[in-house]
Write an enzyme that holds these catalytic residues in place. Structure first.
Site, PDB file in Angstrom:
ATOM      1  N   HIS A  67       0.846  -1.200   0.000  1.00 32.67           N
ATOM      2  CA  HIS A  67       0.000   0.000   0.000  1.00 32.67           C
ATOM      3  C   HIS A  67       0.876   1.243   0.000  1.00 32.67           C
ATOM      4  O   HIS A  67       1.754   1.381   0.846  1.00 32.67           O
ATOM      5  CB  HIS A  67      -0.918   0.009   1.225  1.00 32.67           C
ATOM      6  CG  HIS A  67      -2.109  -0.878   1.064  1.00 32.67           C
ATOM      7  ND1 HIS A  67      -3.226  -0.779   1.849  1.00 32.67           N
ATOM      8  CD2 HIS A  67      -2.356  -1.886   0.187  1.00 32.67           C
ATOM      9  CE1 HIS A  67      -4.126  -1.678   1.459  1.00 32.67           C
ATOM     10  NE2 HIS A  67      -3.605  -2.376   0.469  1.00 32.67           N
TER      11      HIS A  67
ATOM     12  N   TYR B 127      -9.264   5.489   7.479  1.00 32.42           N
ATOM     13  CA  TYR B 127      -9.433   5.865   8.891  1.00 32.42           C
ATOM     14  C   TYR B 127     -10.468   6.988   8.929  1.00 32.42           C
ATOM     15  O   TYR B 127     -10.252   8.045   8.330  1.00 32.42           O
ATOM     16  CB  TYR B 127      -8.119   6.397   9.473  1.00 32.42           C
ATOM     17  CG  TYR B 127      -7.038   5.362   9.668  1.00 32.42           C
ATOM     18  CD1 TYR B 127      -6.237   4.925   8.608  1.00 32.42           C
ATOM     19  CD2 TYR B 127      -6.780   4.833  10.943  1.00 32.42           C
ATOM     20  CE1 TYR B 127      -5.227   3.987   8.799  1.00 32.42           C
ATOM     21  CE2 TYR B 127      -5.767   3.900  11.140  1.00 32.42           C
ATOM     22  CZ  TYR B 127      -5.000   3.482  10.069  1.00 32.42           C
ATOM     23  OH  TYR B 127      -4.001   2.561  10.267  1.00 32.42           O
TER      24      TYR B 127
ATOM     25  N   PRO C 144      -3.990   0.898  19.104  1.00 34.04           N
ATOM     26  CA  PRO C 144      -3.738   0.350  17.769  1.00 34.04           C
ATOM     27  C   PRO C 144      -3.773   1.351  16.615  1.00 34.04           C
ATOM     28  O   PRO C 144      -3.258   1.041  15.535  1.00 34.04           O
ATOM     29  CB  PRO C 144      -4.848  -0.692  17.597  1.00 34.04           C
ATOM     30  CG  PRO C 144      -5.903  -0.321  18.570  1.00 34.04           C
ATOM     31  CD  PRO C 144      -5.209   0.341  19.712  1.00 34.04           C
TER      32      PRO C 144
ATOM     33  N   LYS D 137       1.182   0.421  15.131  1.00 34.91           N
ATOM     34  CA  LYS D 137       2.595   0.412  15.523  1.00 34.91           C
ATOM     35  C   LYS D 137       3.011  -0.753  16.426  1.00 34.91           C
ATOM     36  O   LYS D 137       4.207  -1.015  16.593  1.00 34.91           O
ATOM     37  CB  LYS D 137       2.942   1.735  16.244  1.00 34.91           C
ATOM     38  CG  LYS D 137       2.994   2.927  15.310  1.00 34.91           C
ATOM     39  CD  LYS D 137       4.190   2.844  14.363  1.00 34.91           C
ATOM     40  CE  LYS D 137       3.980   3.645  13.124  1.00 34.91           C
ATOM     41  NZ  LYS D 137       4.263   2.950  11.875  1.00 34.91           N
TER      42      LYS D 137
ATOM     43  N   TYR E 143       3.995   6.765   9.740  1.00 31.03           N
ATOM     44  CA  TYR E 143       3.192   5.588   9.414  1.00 31.03           C
ATOM     45  C   TYR E 143       4.054   4.510   8.745  1.00 31.03           C
ATOM     46  O   TYR E 143       3.941   3.320   9.075  1.00 31.03           O
ATOM     47  CB  TYR E 143       2.013   5.972   8.517  1.00 31.03           C
ATOM     48  CG  TYR E 143       0.919   4.940   8.488  1.00 31.03           C
ATOM     49  CD1 TYR E 143      -0.230   5.087   9.253  1.00 31.03           C
ATOM     50  CD2 TYR E 143       1.039   3.795   7.691  1.00 31.03           C
ATOM     51  CE1 TYR E 143      -1.237   4.129   9.233  1.00 31.03           C
ATOM     52  CE2 TYR E 143       0.046   2.831   7.669  1.00 31.03           C
ATOM     53  CZ  TYR E 143      -1.088   3.000   8.440  1.00 31.03           C
ATOM     54  OH  TYR E 143      -2.072   2.039   8.426  1.00 31.03           O
TER      55      TYR E 143
END
Ligand code: FAD
Ligand code: DHB
Length: 389
Positions: A72, A200, A292, A296, A384
């Protein structure tokens, strides 16, 4: 039994450490309380940083991850009914791999079985002895018999409810904790993902996350109350709530299906300092937990393991204790940055019962700034995909 490193716990931290050490000629034994089947049945993380993938490759267990994992190059953040893409590849030149923790665990277990290194499953009453000195021992029960392992080092990779952390004397141990007033309800379903990348979503009814495991399997989460039980969330209620939180276009793509797994996780941040005492090292969830949001947890376990194996390999090759002495501070420096990122993602995207309208507007301002600023998007992207080691 004698070994160089006794590892407590066969989660991702323990298995990865064991395989990296074996590859570099350091003998090790893993002791796990549960059965291999039980460990493989736990559905958890799904996003792998490039660095983590590199360590898995080093063990020789990465082939299936590259074959079946989904690369991704970004994520989407949705709020106020609209989706906004954060393009990791354009911003920081890297992506992530979407591949389940269960699969990584299976690949590491298989590669360990092939290498012949020992993993003892279903051991009870693990206790550590003489960890302050240079001849630590581990005692455990298996099949009704007492056993003892003499090691040079012990790696506590036994997760947040393990025993290892308690062997750091209380006056030396500092812990830092934040409990969030909500949890995540997660559902696994054999239906295609709603979109090619993770979404998200911030919504006044609560956070939602649309993730996936493959082109045909979705992993979906909604923020829920800490009082909720899994039984309060039959599939119909789950899809109804998720649909209300998603933007219209995404909701229209959602294909409800019978859940194949459902679980509830309370959100919390926790760090224990230091991560070493004498011959005992802590790695992964044994030393720290992140909420969560931002994925990570597993990646931090891998980064601890990276520093730890460097330290141990250096010691066994050269006799130098430099890496051993530096382990805790090196690992903690990266841990706190990941704690910060997970705290920021959590704080920005969830609904907090105690928040006033002011805090809610701050979240909106934070997100509007994020999607409108290349610098802010790059900051999210670099965290990220994983900060450097
Ligand atoms: P664990 O995976 O916890 O492994 C520790 C192992 O030690 C276990 O197998 C345990 O059985 C064993 N053990 C414990 N005590 C003993 C003992 N006394 N003796 C011997 N063995 C022992 N992260 C994300 O990024 N995204 C997510 O969606 C996500 N969901 C999660 C859901 C749950 C319910 C939990 C608990 C964690 C989740 N995480 C998630 C976090 C991520 O899964 C962890 O950070 C990761 O598993 C850490 O790996 P570990 O090896 O350090 O610990
Ligand atoms: C998943 C979990 C996360 O916590 C996250 O931030 C992204 C994905 C997952 O389980 O797929």
């Amino acid at each position: 039994m004698r070994t160089q490193v006794a590892i407590i716990g066969a989660g991702p931290a323990g298995l990865l450490l064991g395989q990296l050490l074996s590859r570099q000629g350091v003998a090790n034994v893993i002791l796990e309380r549960r059965s291999a089947q039980y460990v493989l049945g736990r559905v958890r993380a799904g996003v792998i940083e490039t660095g983590t993938a590199g360590f898995i490759d080093e063990t020789g267990a990465g082939a299936r991850m590259h074959r079946e994992g989904l690369v991704h190059d970004g994520i989407e953040i949705a709020f106020a009914g609209e989706r906004h893409r954060i393009d990791f590849r354009a911003l920081v030149g890297q992506g992530v791999i979407v591949y389940g923790q269960t699969e990584i665990t299976r690949d590491l277990m298989d590669s360990r079985a092939r290498s012949g290194a020992e993993t003892l499953y279903e051991v009870d009453d693990v206790s550590l002895h003489d960890v302050a000195g240079t001849k630590p021992r581990v005692r455990y029960r298996k099949g009704g018999m007492e056993h003892e392992i003499q090691a040079e080092f012990i790696a506590g990779c036994d997760g947040s409810h393990g025993v290892s952390r308690q062997y750091i004397p209380a006056p030396l141990l500092r812990t830092f904790e934040r409990q969030y007033p909500f949890g995540w309800l997660g559902v696994m379903v054999d239906r295609p993902p709603v979109a090619p990348e993770l979404i998200y979503t911030r919504h006044e009814r609560g956070f939602a996350l649309c993730s996936m495991r493959s082109a045909t399997r979705s992993r979906l989460y909604v923020q829920c109350s800490l009082e909720d039980r899994v039984s309060d969330w039959p599939d119909d209620r789950f899809y109804e709530e998720l649909t209300r939180r998603l933007d219209g276009a995404t909701a229209a793509k959602l294909e409800p299906g019978a859940s194949i797994e459902k679980s509830l996780t309370p959100l919390r941040g926790f760090v224990a300092e230091p991560m070493r005492y004498g011959s005992l090292f802590l790695a992964g969830d044994a030393a720290h937990v992140v909420p969560p949001t931002g994925a990570k947890g597993l990646n931090l376990a891998a980064s601890d393991v990276h520093y730890l194996r460097e330290a141990l390999v250096e010691y066994f090759r050269t006799g130098s204790r430099a890496g051993i002495e530096a382990y805790s501070s090196r690992a903690l420096a990266r841990v706190w940055k990941a704690e910060r990122f997970s705290w920021w993602m959590t704080s920005t995207l969830h609904t907090f019962p105690a928040h006033s309208g002011f805090e809610s507007r701050m979240q909106e301002a934070e997100l509007t700034y994020l999607v409108g600023s290349q610098a802010a998007r790059a900051a999210l992207a670099e965290n990220y995909v994983g900060l450097p080691y």
